[in-house]
Design an enzyme around this catalytic site. Structure first.
Site, PDB file in Angstrom:
ATOM      1  N   HIS A  14     -38.166  10.253 -35.667  1.00 16.61           N
ATOM      2  CA  HIS A  14     -38.173  10.220 -37.130  1.00 16.61           C
ATOM      3  C   HIS A  14     -36.792   9.950 -37.712  1.00 16.61           C
ATOM      4  O   HIS A  14     -36.651   9.082 -38.572  1.00 16.61           O
ATOM      5  CB  HIS A  14     -38.749  11.531 -37.691  1.00 16.61           C
ATOM      6  CG  HIS A  14     -40.205  11.704 -37.400  1.00 16.61           C
ATOM      7  ND1 HIS A  14     -40.651  12.406 -36.304  1.00 16.61           N
ATOM      8  CD2 HIS A  14     -41.298  11.262 -38.039  1.00 16.61           C
ATOM      9  CE1 HIS A  14     -41.979  12.377 -36.305  1.00 16.61           C
ATOM     10  NE2 HIS A  14     -42.399  11.699 -37.344  1.00 16.61           N
ATOM     11  N   HIS A  30     -41.847  21.507 -33.396  1.00 18.18           N
ATOM     12  CA  HIS A  30     -40.685  21.033 -32.665  1.00 18.18           C
ATOM     13  C   HIS A  30     -40.102  22.109 -31.743  1.00 18.18           C
ATOM     14  O   HIS A  30     -39.743  21.831 -30.602  1.00 18.18           O
ATOM     15  CB  HIS A  30     -39.635  20.613 -33.693  1.00 18.18           C
ATOM     16  CG  HIS A  30     -38.598  19.697 -33.145  1.00 18.18           C
ATOM     17  ND1 HIS A  30     -38.818  18.368 -32.981  1.00 18.18           N
ATOM     18  CD2 HIS A  30     -37.337  19.935 -32.733  1.00 18.18           C
ATOM     19  CE1 HIS A  30     -37.737  17.807 -32.486  1.00 18.18           C
ATOM     20  NE2 HIS A  30     -36.821  18.738 -32.322  1.00 18.18           N
ATOM     21  N   GLU A  32     -35.261  13.276 -24.397  1.00 16.64           N
ATOM     22  CA  GLU A  32     -35.598  13.857 -25.688  1.00 16.64           C
ATOM     23  C   GLU A  32     -35.832  12.750 -26.707  1.00 16.64           C
ATOM     24  O   GLU A  32     -35.271  11.674 -26.607  1.00 16.64           O
ATOM     25  CB  GLU A  32     -34.443  14.742 -26.147  1.00 16.64           C
ATOM     26  CG  GLU A  32     -34.860  15.798 -27.126  1.00 16.64           C
ATOM     27  CD  GLU A  32     -33.820  16.905 -27.194  1.00 16.64           C
ATOM     28  OE1 GLU A  32     -34.094  17.997 -26.675  1.00 16.64           O
ATOM     29  OE2 GLU A  32     -32.742  16.656 -27.745  1.00 16.64           O
ATOM     30  N   SER A  33     -36.652  13.057 -27.708  1.00 15.95           N
ATOM     31  CA  SER A  33     -36.949  12.045 -28.723  1.00 15.95           C
ATOM     32  C   SER A  33     -36.074  12.240 -29.954  1.00 15.95           C
ATOM     33  O   SER A  33     -35.641  13.352 -30.246  1.00 15.95           O
ATOM     34  CB  SER A  33     -38.406  12.170 -29.150  1.00 15.95           C
ATOM     35  OG  SER A  33     -38.591  13.378 -29.845  1.00 15.95           O
ATOM     36  N   HIS A  34     -35.800  11.168 -30.644  1.00 20.76           N
ATOM     37  CA  HIS A  34     -35.199  11.250 -31.975  1.00 20.76           C
ATOM     38  C   HIS A  34     -35.860  10.197 -32.844  1.00 20.76           C
ATOM     39  O   HIS A  34     -35.197   9.346 -33.439  1.00 20.76           O
ATOM     40  CB  HIS A  34     -33.678  11.083 -31.907  1.00 20.76           C
ATOM     41  CG  HIS A  34     -32.951  12.133 -32.682  1.00 20.76           C
ATOM     42  ND1 HIS A  34     -31.760  11.922 -33.319  1.00 20.76           N
ATOM     43  CD2 HIS A  34     -33.270  13.422 -32.935  1.00 20.76           C
ATOM     44  CE1 HIS A  34     -31.373  13.039 -33.912  1.00 20.76           C
ATOM     45  NE2 HIS A  34     -32.263  13.952 -33.695  1.00 20.76           N
ATOM     46  N   TYR A  85     -43.643  24.304 -29.708  1.00 16.24           N
ATOM     47  CA  TYR A  85     -44.625  23.592 -28.873  1.00 16.24           C
ATOM     48  C   TYR A  85     -46.019  24.196 -29.036  1.00 16.24           C
ATOM     49  O   TYR A  85     -46.766  24.314 -28.086  1.00 16.24           O
ATOM     50  CB  TYR A  85     -44.202  23.643 -27.395  1.00 16.24           C
ATOM     51  CG  TYR A  85     -43.001  22.791 -27.091  1.00 16.24           C
ATOM     52  CD1 TYR A  85     -43.160  21.525 -26.547  1.00 16.24           C
ATOM     53  CD2 TYR A  85     -41.724  23.225 -27.358  1.00 16.24           C
ATOM     54  CE1 TYR A  85     -42.064  20.719 -26.280  1.00 16.24           C
ATOM     55  CE2 TYR A  85     -40.617  22.423 -27.102  1.00 16.24           C
ATOM     56  CZ  TYR A  85     -40.795  21.175 -26.552  1.00 16.24           C
ATOM     57  OH  TYR A  85     -39.714  20.394 -26.298  1.00 16.24           O
ATOM     58  N   SER A  94     -26.160  20.604 -38.141  1.00 17.31           N
ATOM     59  CA  SER A  94     -24.910  19.888 -37.884  1.00 17.31           C
ATOM     60  C   SER A  94     -24.790  19.681 -36.382  1.00 17.31           C
ATOM     61  O   SER A  94     -25.147  20.551 -35.591  1.00 17.31           O
ATOM     62  CB  SER A  94     -23.715  20.697 -38.389  1.00 17.31           C
ATOM     63  OG  SER A  94     -23.698  20.663 -39.792  1.00 17.31           O
ATOM     64  N   GLN A  95     -24.259  18.523 -36.033  1.00 19.14           N
ATOM     65  CA  GLN A  95     -24.196  18.145 -34.618  1.00 19.14           C
ATOM     66  C   GLN A  95     -22.933  18.683 -33.952  1.00 19.14           C
ATOM     67  O   GLN A  95     -22.067  19.240 -34.602  1.00 19.14           O
ATOM     68  CB  GLN A  95     -24.197  16.622 -34.526  1.00 19.14           C
ATOM     69  CG  GLN A  95     -25.418  15.978 -35.127  1.00 19.14           C
ATOM     70  CD  GLN A  95     -26.632  16.167 -34.265  1.00 19.14           C
ATOM     71  OE1 GLN A  95     -26.633  15.806 -33.098  1.00 19.14           O
ATOM     72  NE2 GLN A  95     -27.677  16.736 -34.823  1.00 19.14           N
TER      73      GLN A  95
END
Ligand code: ADP
Ligand code: MG
Lengths: 740, 81, 232, 81
Positions: free
Chosen positions: A94, A46, A90-92, A49, A310-311
């Protein structure tokens, strides 16, 4: 810890033997647990790369319009008059499969931070979604959760979600894709970067307190799913868009002043990756006192603090002497902001905890020596057999109206209003063309120019031929922009693939990147940012490879924007391009015949570039009133969409084909796919100018018929009231979701 | 018969709503509040009076609909009416 | 048309407000009005002659929409301004804040389908005696966007009768032709109520966003009429 | 000390969320559920142990923030910890 124990712990952190040896070499001693944790997240797929880097390097990233290419939080392109657009996808995937609402919400939160750390005010969001079959028992739950999560976060932030895509296929049954894109507007001379320069400058932590969220998040995102992923559930992160909204306003306010050196959001691998990346970019070092980090829970350890995901947090470096000014701004917005360290010049990361040094790592070796693999590639065994298509075995129906109705109401082609009605797509009062058209169009207040944005990828094409499929993704995105009167400036990508340790998957990846690069070069569209998401598989079944393309285009004068819908009865309808339609790899084949096979259509990129240019000229000169590229579902679907999108007007079309008795070739004409092909409509008085322009530019142009009222007539095969078609198209999405 | 299912966030899971309420309490001048966490309570009215049947219904309800096991805990009780 | 700069309009900014800028820009750029932002922590209305509570997610809409915002320091001033008869307009989240403050009757519950809805809708003007509708003919329709998750207007039955009787319903959802029926009710609101006023008529709240309907380029300029009523 | 405040919709107030849950229960095949109504529960941690002080805090909290008197009722209890 004994050497054996340590090795074991390294393994549990997902580090290979070889990687562990490298750590010992770099440190020349045993790492402690904290240090091992840091290596493991920094070297995870992640963050590092490691499997993809070697291929990504081949993508074209330059152009006169590029202000910032890959490597920063977001790419930036020039739109003139001192302004620029920052954007990234961007992917999320999972997290969204495990907890669709929070997973998708935090995905949006993350990409928004990437853009506003650059100093840009986010002005639009897009999302590209892939779900399993509609009838799969989990699909409806996942779609509901993901869409609500995206809506929750974007709406609360006050950023319009203006576009995206949504595709269903069984290959996503166990592994959905949630790719989120943010587009921001920034003054060219106010672009910020993730730098940690200037010895003695304070390092400041801002935003939410650190909790034990997603401690293994970064490594989880690179893990294949198995049944034990249920146990990883407590690592779910909860999105707090309210805090992020405050963070956005506070950061943008701060950026108006001259206090900041650099800023970066804490995304995957939180404090670890943000601090290491900032120092690494500047060739500096950082010393941080972890005891000063605001904590949400008691008893947290340095390990947890460094690895927490944490976001809604940011790390920044301010100019020495201005820390109080910085803290004051955050206080105004009721946010935690604390000086947690300072910049050093020795290239080391030193972490303190209660007065003691708990980790000491050399930054450059750790970042630069991150593993890089040239993983073996192998063409999948079924590639060629997948291309074979035995049409004779298929049962073709001559009831074309029924086929059209079936397709227009199908999960992949029905109206997406159920989705975008949940997204506030009008806030910020810039949305000129709302979701539903080829691309969304935004005006930019106080500027003459506007932008168009789109995201595209035909996952099925990419599965059947990743090289060609990726080219189609770039091609379609650029064509969608051109149909909106916009010239493509640059793209961002999100490369979603299976397990790269499998040679067949790595081959898909390599081919897709090659195809994408080639298309970008030929169309002169550089890649300025992107994201890779690997290990998208469940129990060994990989998803359709999906290199999603997000693209931004410039409309030089917003008054000349384009859109899909027919505008007026009596207008002439033309077809641009003459690529031959084929049923191979088509949506018709997949939905009506339940077959995923055939080779995707070949693509003449030079012709595509010419058509793009032609469309720009036609819109600039206001020669056309609508334009729509023919993509999934072929001519009959594209024509229907031009009618259906006229909404309350309920305009129809009348076009005439020559008599033909071969059911298969009629099906091909109606539902076959080929690119580049575009439907345009123009006022009767502009017909000759349009034809002349086409001739001058060498664009094949064919008169198909006219816009009429009420009915869609494709003589001699189809005659349907548009109102009837509308109901099927409009209700299809929800109907499929609700049917068990 | 009446029953009540209470659903709460697992400890450690961020509760933005609870925090916002706590802030509001502080700005009202209320002091000494260490934490507020927000949960849901479902008041349920049932036809049957058979307790084992009710238990079965509540279990199914709680696990399938009311609580998200990824981040929430639940408890239920039967209330004689 | 009057001189639109004579009146100073205050737009309250709560943490989480997100239509504050849209409102400001529509007022200043599309109407040429004079507007300023009012910060939630302050007690000073800075001599504003009208107050707008903009849309958004004040305090994230956590707990209940508008619940926390109505406790903000500035709201004490807005409430006494309103009680003295000053014109106050609450748009979307602002409407919710006004009901939480009990300046307006009723509450806004989650939409019937429990989803956020963003769409173009039409409303019919039911009362042209408020500062925000006095230049719009009663019975005429306006096309405006809605964007909310909690816009389902609810009030107890006797109260509903009372506010209908008093003419406190100002906006009602309707179709393009101005007919109001359940079919054109986007969110489950009782009697298709899209906006109400207080008895004195000086406080008005509505779920649709007039500030997003001030330019043809964006689909409608019919929302302008609310502000023109105030300023004209 | 710990305390709990429960906030419920007044009877007669429409509860779209409760209804949705009830529908979901029905489509799961659960039978005999006559009504489900959704309320909120606030778990509060307080510094003080003085019960009269706590009562005062809870009363203020409930009336000023936690419940909207137009549509909601509340009740609270102190839980010995
Ligand atoms: N997930 C989504 N979010 C927002 N808008 C969407 C989403 N999916 C599709 N749309 C919108 O629906 C329209 C049709 O999408 P699509 O069929 O993918 O268009 P195209 O084939 O022209 O790329 C587009 O305007 C698109 O932006
Ligand atoms: Mg298109």
């Amino acid at each position: 810890m004994t050497a054996q124990d340590l090795k074991q712990v390294a393994q549990e952190h997902g580090l290979s033997n070889e990687e562990f040896q490298k750590i010992l070499e770099i440190l020349d001693r045993d790492p402690n647990l904290l240090e091992l944790g840091i290596f493991s997240v920094m070297w995870s797929e992640h963050c590092s790369y490691k499997s993809s880097k070697i291929h990504l390097k081949t993508l074209p990233t330059e152009g006169p319009q590029v202000i910032q290419g890959p490597g920063e939080n977001a790419g930036v392109v020039d739109i003139g008059d001192g302004w620029a657009i920052a954007f990234k996808m961007e992917s999320h995937n999972h997290p969204s499969f495990i907890e669709p609402f929070q997973g998708a919400a935090t995905g949006v939160g993350g990409i928004l931070r990437d853009v506003f750390t650059m100093g840009a005010r986010p002005i639009a969001n897009l999302n590209s979604l892939r779900f399993g079959e509609v009838k799969h028992p989990k699909t409806s739950y996942l779609v509901n959760g993901v869409v609500e999560g995206i809506a929750f976060y974007g709406n609360c932030m006050g950023i319009p979600t203006v576009g995206g895509e949504c595709f269903f296929d069984a290959s996503f049954n166990g592994n959905i894709l949630v790719n989120a894109m943010t587009v921001g507007l920034v003054a060219k001379d106010k672009i910020f970067k993730g730098l940690a320069e200037g010895v003695g400058n304070p390092v400041i932590y801002v935003g939410s307190k650190t909790g034990r969220d997603g401690i293994h998040g970064a490594t989880m995102a690179s893990d294949e799913f198995d049944d034990s992923s249920e146990e990883k559930r407590p690592t779910v992160q909860v999105g707090d868009p309210f805090t992020e909204k405050l963070l956005l306003e506070a950061c943008l306010e701060l950026m108006q002043e001259d206090y900041l050196v650099g800023i970066q959001d804490m995304g995957a691998a939180g404090l670890t990756s943000s601090s290491f990346e900032m120092a690494s970019r500047s060739g500096s070092g950082i010393e941080m006192n972890l005891s000063a980090v605001p904590m949400r829970e008691t008893g947290m350890t340095p390990y947890e603090i460094m690895l927490s995901e944490s976001q809604e947090r940011m790390l920044m470096v301010a100019k020495k002497g201005y820390e109080e000014k910085v803290l004051e701004i955050f206080k105004k917005w009721d946010l935690d902001a604390v000086v947690v360290g300072q910049v050093t010049d020795d290239g080391w990361m030193r972490l303190k905890w209660e007065g003691e040094t708990v980790a000491e790592l050399p930054i450059a070796p750790l970042v630069d020596a991150a593993p890089e693999y040239d993983r073996p590639c192998k063409e999948p065994e079924n590639l060629l057999s997948n291309w074979e298509m035995n049409v004779d075995q298929l049962n073709f129906s001559s009831d074309y109206s029924t086929v059209l109705k079936d397709l227009i109401g199908s999960p992949n082609l029905s109206r997406r209003r159920w989705i975008y009605r949940q997204y506030d797509h009008m806030i910020m009062t810039n949305t000129v063309v709302m979701p539903g058209s080829d691309a969304a169009v935004l005006r930019l207040k106080e500027l003459k120019q506007g932008i168009a944005v789109t995201s595209d990828c035909n996952s099925r094409y990419c599965y059947l031929d990743p090289y060609l499929g990726a080219q189609h993704a770039v091609a379609e995105a650029s064509l969608n922009l051109a149909c909106s009167g916009a010239k493509a400036l640059a793209l961002t990508d999100c490369l979603n693939f299976g397990n790269p340790e499998k040679p067949e998957i790595m081959w898909q990846f390599r081919e897709a990147v090659k195809g994408m690069g080639e298309a970008c070069r030929q169309l002169e569209i550089p890649v300025v940012s992107g994201n890779v998401s690997l290990y998208n598989e469940t129990k060994g079944d990989a998803i359709f490879p999906t290199p999603t393309v997000g693209m931004v285009g410039l409309i030089t004068d917003i008054q000349n924007y384009g859109s899909t819908a027919f505008k007026q009865s009596g207008d002439a309808i033309f077809l641009l391009g003459e690529a031959e339609a084929q049923l191979d790899a088509s949506e018709y084949l997949a939905w009506v015949q339940k077959k995923t096979c055939g080779r995707p259509p070949q693509l003449d990129l030079a012709m595509l570039a010419s058509i793009n240019n032609f469309l720009l000229k036609a819109w600039e000169n206001q020669l056309i009133r609508s334009s729509h590229d023919i993509s999934e579902g072929g001519l009959a679907i594209a024509l229907s969409e031009c009618c259906l999108l006229s909404l309350e007007q309920k305009l129809g079309a009348h076009i005439i084909f020559e008599e033909n008795t071969d059911i298969q070739s009629i099906t091909k004409i109606l539902f076959g796919e080929a690119t580049p092909r575009v439907l345009v409509s123009c006022a009767p008085q502009d017909i000759s100018s349009l034809q002349e322009l086409a001739r001058a530019q060498g664009i094949p142009i064919t008169r198909l018929g006219s816009v009429i009222e009420e009915n869609l007539k494709i003589d001699p095969w189809i005659d349907l009231p548009v109102a009837e078609l509308f109901n099927i198209w409009d209700a299809g999405f929800e109907k499929h979701l609700k049917s068990k | 018969m009446k029953a009540k299912v209470t659903v709460r966030l697992k400890s450690g899971v961020l509760d933005p709503q609870g925090r916002a309420v706590q802030h509001a309490a502080e700005s009202l001048g209320l002091q000494g509040i260490q934490e507020i966490r927000l949960g849901k309570v479902f008041d349920i009215e049932l036809e049957t009076t058979d307790e084992t049947e009710i238990e079965k219904i509540l279990e199914t309800l709680a696990t399938k609909i009311l609580a998200n096991p990824v981040m929430e805990n639940y408890e239920w009780e039967i209330i004689q009416s | 048309m009057g001189d639109y700069t004579v009146m100073k309009i205050g737009i309250v900014v709560f943490p989480g407000s997100n239509c504050d800028r849209d409102t400001y820009e529509s007022l200043t750029q599309q109407l040429g009005a004079q507007a300023i932002y009012l910060w939630h922590k302050n007690h000073d209305l800075q001599d504003c002659e009208a107050i707008i509570l903009p849309g958004g997610f004040s305090y994230g809409d956590y707990l209940r929409c508008g619940a926390i915002a109505h406790l903000a320091p500035i709201m004490q001033e807005v409430i006494s301004f309103a009680k003295k008869g000053g014109p106050v307009l609450g748009i979307c989240n602002g409407f919710q804040i006004l009901t939480e403050s009990q300046l307006l009757p009723g509450v806004l519950l989650p939409n019937a389908e429990l989803k956020f809805i963003c769409d173009q809708i039409w409303v019919r003007i039911e009362n042209d005696q408020t500062p925000f509708t006095k230049q719009i003919k009663q019975g005429s329709t306006l096309k405006m966007p809605i964007a909310h998750r909690d816009g389902n207007y609810f009030i107890q039955a006797e109260e509903l009768k009372r506010i209908e009787g008093e003419g406190q319903v100002v906006f009602r959802y309707c179709n393009q032709e101005g007919q109001s029926s359940e079919k054109d009710n986007p969110n489950g609101s009782l009697n298709q109520i899209a906006g109400v006023c207080n008895i004195k008529r000086n406080v008005v709240g509505l779920m649709p966003h007039p500030e997003r309907a001030c330019e043809k380029l964006l689909g409608s300029d019919e929302g302008k009429q609310l502000f023109e009523s105030l300023l004209g």
